[in-house]
Each structure stands twice: as C-alpha cells, then as structure tokens.
Scaffold this active site. Structure first.
Site, PDB file in Angstrom:
ATOM      1  N   SER A  14      33.112  -7.690 -21.823  1.00  0.00           N
ATOM      2  CA  SER A  14      33.373  -9.132 -21.852  1.00  0.00           C
ATOM      3  C   SER A  14      32.307  -9.837 -21.011  1.00  0.00           C
ATOM      4  O   SER A  14      31.435  -9.190 -20.436  1.00  0.00           O
ATOM      5  CB  SER A  14      34.774  -9.417 -21.339  1.00  0.00           C
ATOM      6  N   SER A  15      32.410 -11.146 -20.949  1.00  0.00           N
ATOM      7  CA  SER A  15      31.477 -11.981 -20.170  1.00  0.00           C
ATOM      8  C   SER A  15      30.034 -11.906 -20.646  1.00  0.00           C
ATOM      9  O   SER A  15      29.109 -11.956 -19.847  1.00  0.00           O
ATOM     10  CB  SER A  15      31.498 -11.616 -18.680  1.00  0.00           C
ATOM     11  N   TYR A  55      40.033 -17.665  -8.789  1.00  0.00           N
ATOM     12  CA  TYR A  55      39.361 -16.370  -8.599  1.00  0.00           C
ATOM     13  C   TYR A  55      39.590 -15.460  -9.800  1.00  0.00           C
ATOM     14  O   TYR A  55      38.785 -14.617 -10.145  1.00  0.00           O
ATOM     15  CB  TYR A  55      39.902 -15.651  -7.367  1.00  0.00           C
ATOM     16  N   GLN A 194      27.689   0.003 -32.254  1.00  0.00           N
ATOM     17  CA  GLN A 194      28.193   0.748 -33.421  1.00  0.00           C
ATOM     18  C   GLN A 194      29.655   1.137 -33.214  1.00  0.00           C
ATOM     19  O   GLN A 194      30.484   1.011 -34.109  1.00  0.00           O
ATOM     20  CB  GLN A 194      27.375   2.023 -33.639  1.00  0.00           C
ATOM     21  N   LYS A 225      18.254  -1.283 -37.323  1.00  0.00           N
ATOM     22  CA  LYS A 225      19.179  -0.189 -37.042  1.00  0.00           C
ATOM     23  C   LYS A 225      20.629  -0.707 -36.962  1.00  0.00           C
ATOM     24  O   LYS A 225      21.542  -0.115 -37.559  1.00  0.00           O
ATOM     25  CB  LYS A 225      18.778   0.441 -35.708  1.00  0.00           C
ATOM     26  N   CYS A 383      38.952 -35.709  -6.868  1.00  0.00           N
ATOM     27  CA  CYS A 383      40.375 -35.385  -6.742  1.00  0.00           C
ATOM     28  C   CYS A 383      40.737 -35.046  -5.295  1.00  0.00           C
ATOM     29  O   CYS A 383      40.837 -35.950  -4.472  1.00  0.00           O
ATOM     30  CB  CYS A 383      40.747 -34.273  -7.721  1.00  0.00           C
ATOM     31  N   MET A 386      38.705 -36.825  -2.990  1.00  0.00           N
ATOM     32  CA  MET A 386      39.030 -38.223  -2.672  1.00  0.00           C
ATOM     33  C   MET A 386      40.149 -38.267  -1.636  1.00  0.00           C
ATOM     34  O   MET A 386      40.092 -39.008  -0.663  1.00  0.00           O
ATOM     35  CB  MET A 386      39.490 -38.989  -3.904  1.00  0.00           C
ATOM     36  N   HIS A 509      39.046 -36.413 -12.529  1.00  0.00           N
ATOM     37  CA  HIS A 509      37.948 -35.440 -12.590  1.00  0.00           C
ATOM     38  C   HIS A 509      36.874 -35.908 -13.569  1.00  0.00           C
ATOM     39  O   HIS A 509      36.922 -35.547 -14.746  1.00  0.00           O
ATOM     40  CB  HIS A 509      38.481 -34.080 -13.065  1.00  0.00           C
ATOM     41  N   GLU A 511      34.001 -34.900 -13.987  1.00  0.00           N
ATOM     42  CA  GLU A 511      33.155 -33.799 -14.471  1.00  0.00           C
ATOM     43  C   GLU A 511      33.533 -33.326 -15.874  1.00  0.00           C
ATOM     44  O   GLU A 511      32.697 -32.812 -16.608  1.00  0.00           O
ATOM     45  CB  GLU A 511      33.174 -32.619 -13.489  1.00  0.00           C
TER      46      GLU A 511
HETATM   47  N1  GLN Z   1      45.996 -30.690  -4.522  1.00  0.00           N
HETATM   48  C1  GLN Z   1      45.793 -32.056  -4.855  1.00  0.00           C
HETATM   49  C2  GLN Z   1      46.925 -32.627  -5.706  1.00  0.00           C
HETATM   50  O1  GLN Z   1      47.718 -31.925  -6.237  1.00  0.00           O
HETATM   51  C3  GLN Z   1      44.459 -32.262  -5.569  1.00  0.00           C
HETATM   52  C4  GLN Z   1      44.389 -31.609  -6.905  1.00  0.00           C
HETATM   53  C5  GLN Z   1      42.990 -31.490  -7.420  1.00  0.00           C
HETATM   54  O2  GLN Z   1      42.026 -31.581  -6.681  1.00  0.00           O
HETATM   55  N2  GLN Z   1      42.846 -31.247  -8.694  1.00  0.00           N
HETATM   56  O3  GLN Z   1      47.056 -33.817  -5.839  1.00  0.00           O
END
Ligand code: GLN
Length: 550
Positions: A14-15, A55, A194, A225, A383, A386, A509, A511
């Site tokens: 995998s990966s 993790y 194979q 091959k 998140c 902040m 978020h 991102e």
């Molecule tokens: N632990 C925080 C919360 O539940 C921030 C969650 C996060 O950063 N996604 O509000």
C-alpha cells in the site's frame, strides 16, 4: 450515456499512490469533457475516519456536506477541482451498520443475512449512488488496501459483480502495483506484480490496465514483460515513475496516452481536446527557482506529515500565487513546552497553528502564538489555531494565566472558548461536531475582507468549541477584530488582531477548499504578509535565558 465505471485495486504494497493515480486520471478524463466523480471504498470497520487518530490515518478530510472522509478525497477534489459528497467514501462499518439496521427493522422478511448477497448488494448500491447524487458520467472507484487483505474481499467481490451488472463496455479495472528495486543487482522486479495479478484473477477480476509504480525509470522490455505475464496490452501497462512534483502526474499520464486508451476501451469519444496550458504553467511555476520563506507549522502530529496534508497543499498552492517557495519547519508543540525546537520558531518568517484535539502540547502552541504576536511575525491559525490565538490574547488582556478553552480546563476563570449550548448534551463522539460548510459574513475594512474581496463566503468546519460571546466586547476593546461572523451573528468565524501586520485565524478549515489553480485567499494573504515581513521583524525568544546570580 450510461454511467461508466473505473475500478482501482492495489497490489504488492500500500501507500504507492493509488489515490493520486485515481485523482490524476480523473483530471485526464475531465479534460476530455466528461463529468467525473471519485469514490473511495475503505475496508476498515470504523464508520468513518472521524474518530481515528491522525497517527493511524493521516488527515480527516471534510466535505461540503460535513462528511468526515479519507484524505484521498482531498487528492480527488484538488486534482479534479470538484466537490464530492458523503457517498464518495464508504467503509465496511457503514455497510454493516446499514445492513444490520435493516435486519433489525425486519426488512429482510426472515431471510438469513450473508456477505453475499446482502453485504455485496449494499456495497453496489452505494457505488450506484455516486452517479445519482453527483451526476457523474464516469465514476472512478478506488478500493483501499491491497489485494489479499481479508477485509477487502467483500468489496472486491462487489466490484467483480459490477462488470456483469453494468456490462463489459461500461467497466474497467485498473490495478496499481509497485516494482521493487534491488540495489545489489540494480534491477526492477516484476514478480510481485505478477503475483498480485494472479491473486486478483483468483477472485475473478482480470485487470484491463496495470499501473506499475516505481522509483526509477522502467525500461520498455519490462513494460513488455508485464504485459505478457499479466495478459494486458502493452499500451495498457503504465510505468509511473515517482514524480518530482505531485501535480505533474496528470501530465505524465497524458504523455503515456492513457486518456485516449481508456476512452477507447469504454467506447467513448473525447468531447474536447484536453487543454493543459494552465496546468503546464502551474508545473513550470513549481519548478522555477524562487526565494524561499520558512513557515513554522506548530502541531501535535508533526512526525506524520500526512496528518496535515491539506494544510501543506494549501501552503504550496498559495506559494505558487505569491512567487515564493515554502519551506515548512515541522515543530512539535509538546517539545516547545520543554524548551526545545524554539530555534525553528525563531527562524521562521511565518507561524501556523493548524487544527487539533486534546490537551497535549496546547501550552506549547500558545507560547508559539505569543511569540508571533509579540514579535509581529505573521500568524495564521486554523480552527484550534484560532481558539488558542484567542486564549493567548485574552491571557495578555486579562493579565491572567487562568484563561482557557473549556476543552482543556473546565473550571477556568475565563472560559473564552466554550461549547455552544446545543453541543453540551451530546455524548457520542462520532459525527457530532459542527461539520461541513457554513456561511460567514466578512466585516468591511478587515484583513479578511480585503483578502477575500467579497462579503460572504462558505467554508468547511470540523469542531465542537466556539468563541464565547460573553468576551467579545472586552476582546474587541483590546484590539481583536471579529472579521468573519455567521449571518445570525452568533458565531465568530474569523478573528484578527488590529495592531499586527498579519495575525489572523479562522474557526473553519480554509485548507479544504484550496486548489492548485485556485489558492485559498487567506493562505495567499498570509504568504504575502510573510514575504513582505521576511527578515524585517526583530525576533526575541520568549524563553528567557537562565539568569545566573553570583
Ligand atoms: N478541538 C477543537 C474543537 O473541537 C478544535 C477542532 C479543530 O481544530 N478541528 O473545537
């Protein structure tokens, strides 16, 4: 047109980038004028990855509709520039949950419930939902893990059945394998490929295309091959050498002619000529030498970069738009608490604290934020980033250390971050956060409004705690600006500091919505501030040297 299906299985190990392969191929097909969607089938028993440790699993990617999904969905959305929905990530847990609930309701009228057909039917039903809910004409389905895993058997059986359900001309199997390199003899080996093809055949699936991943160039005779031993056309063997730049993969695929081959196999004709101009420009920009800026990413799971996959990608996208190279220093916040790793923070041109859960390393993050505020280093908080920016600022304003989020200290004197009343009664951990897109009104004249250049945005959320409105006035008076607020006025979505070159953080978020060709405005604004400030600010370590008294 009848929905076409492309199934991706993995072999050997995998990966090796099955997700990226599917994503890149999705792009290749989209460039030919087709509407595509991608689905990931995950054979683990968790209902979703939302409750898994980063993790174990890397980042949890959140969709518009609030589904907490595998990080491969992030690749799909970024490469193809689409928004997926909840049905695009299926787990064994969800499938069994559904079947067992039906059984309890008596829906099976006394039948014996079995893997075949009940579990496989439910898997097939969920595959069918993708086209129904997204309108996709070509559905790419990736199955997690590798052939031979016990858990994936029901999924493979469902994929096998799909061919006779939808027809040979509407389905295609792509097997992604790995060619190990033997250093002693300096050669690539095809034997594991194979074997894995043989294993796949033994469960009734014959691959139509083989993607042979490798770290070094694959010679033509090896391609021949593989074609011979695995019984596929030579054109259908795609040697995919590990790319220098992730986003180069669709271009490499295009060079191999895979788009045309697949359309031919599916009986389709391209609706338009692929236009790679913008994409090529992007890759050129990635490869161009640029001044580099250092961003300290202060987090808890920094050993595993996959835990911050979208943050890293969003930084890269924004870097392309600002003409800099981002060099990420991965800083472990728990180490900062022990006085270690501060050199990385002090050297950084910008500091970023991403999302997170749990109390480990919280004070280290707060110290890094204090450093950013006091030394006027550009800061972006996401998140949790902040929430901790608010805690740090409030500690300074109230001149008290007894300021916290109730996530970390229930009896804190100043609970500046707290649960909203509707979250208090919730006991279940899975899927109960504030999840998915919510609107946010931008306040004129703020850094956020200038960055977005609009007054209303929608962003993806994944959190339980919120800024406590009881402290809004005092924080405002001290210089905190609430530049993004929910339309009903109840929730602070973006906070920034007035007296700082760039200290801004979001409850959502950003991102997750960044794309290589559409970088997120807040990440761009952050890197612009970083670029302007680089080497300008004076850095003073907040960890004071031990004073020696004689
Ligand atoms: N632990 C925080 C919360 O539940 C921030 C969650 C996060 O950063 N996604 O509000």
């Amino acid at each position: 047109m009848k929905t076409k299906y492309i199934f991706f299985t993995g072999g050997v190990v995998s990966s090796v980038g099955k997700g990226v392969t599917a994503a890149a191929l999705g792009r290749v097909l989209k460039e030919r004028g087709f509407k595509v969607a991608v689905q990931k089938l995950d054979p683990y028993i968790n209902v979703d990855p939302g409750t898994m440790s980063p993790y174990q699993h890397g980042e949890v990617f959140v969709l518009d509709d609030g589904a907490e999904t595998d990080l491969d969905l992030g690749h799909y959305e970024r490469f193809i520039d689409i928004s997926l929905n909840r049905v695009c990530n299926v787990t064994t847990g969800q499938v069994y949950h559904e079947v067992i609930s039906k059984e309890r309701r008596g829906d099976y009228l006394g039948g014996t419930i079995q893997v075949i057909p009940h579990i496989t039917n439910e898997i097939k039903r969920r595959i069918g939902l993708v086209a129904k809910t997204t309108g996709a004409e070509i559905v790419l389905v990736e199955i997690g893990g590798t052939v031979g895993d016990i858990e994936s058997l029901p999924f493979l059986e469902a994929l096998r059945q799909m061919r006779s359900d939808v027809g040979r001309e509407n389905s295609l199997y792509i097997h992604v394998t790995w060619l190990p390199y033997i250093g002693a003899t300096a050669e690539l080996k095809t034997k594991p490929t194979q074997h894995s093809v043989r294993e796949l055949r033994s469960i009734g699936i014959s691959p139509d295309v083989i993607v042979a991943r490798s770290d070094v160039a694959v010679t033509d005779d090896l391609v021949e091959k593989i074609a011979l031993f695995c019984d596929v056309e030579k054109r259908a063997v795609l040697p995919m050498v590990t790319a220098q730049v992730l986003y180069e993969i669709p271009l490499l695929m295009e060079q191999l002619g895979v788009g045309d081959y697949i359309l031919e196999r599916l009986g389709l004709e391209a609706r338009c000529k692929p236009d790679w101009t913008e994409w090529t420009r992007l890759i050129e920009e990635v490869k161009r030498e640029k001044p580099s800026v250092k961003i300290a990413l202060v987090g808890k799971y920094v050993e595993l970069h996959d835990a911050y996959m979208s943050v890293r990608e969003a930084l890269k996208h924004a870097a392309l738009a600002t003409g800099v190279e981002v060099d990420i220093a991965w800083v472990h916040s728990a180490e900062l608490e022990k006085g270690r790793g501060w050199d990385l923070v002090e050297e950084a041109d910008g500091i970023l604290v991403p999302g997170g859960f749990g109390s480990r390393g919280i004070e280290g993050k707060i110290q890094a934020i204090q450093f950013a505020r006091e030394n006027k280093v550009p800061y972006l908080g996401l998140c949790l980033g902040m929430q901790l920016m608010v805690v740090e600022f409030a500690r300074h304003v109230f001149q008290s250390d007894d300021v916290n989020s109730t996530e970390f200290d229930r009896s804190t004197k100043y609970p500046v971050i707290d649960l909203m009343p509707d979250q208090r009664a919730i006991a279940d951990m899975g899927g109960t956060m504030r999840l998915g897109v919510y609107p946010c009104e931008l306040q004129p004249g703020t850094v956020a409004a200038r960055a977005y250049q609009t007054d209303l945005v929608e962003e993806r959320h994944r959190h339980r705690f919120e800024l406590n409105n009881a402290y809004r006035d005092e924080l405002y008076k001290a210089g905190m600006r609430f530049s993004g607020i929910s339309p009903d006025g109840r929730l602070v979505e973006i906070a920034e500091l007035a007296d700082h070159p760039f200290m801004l953080a979001t409850q959502f978020h950003p991102e997750f919505l960044s794309r290589p060709n559409r970088p997120h405005p807040l990440f761009v604004a952050f890197l612009k501030a970083v670029r302007e400030q680089a080497d300008v600010h004076i850095k003073q370590p907040i960890i004071e040297a031990v004073k020696v008294t004689v």
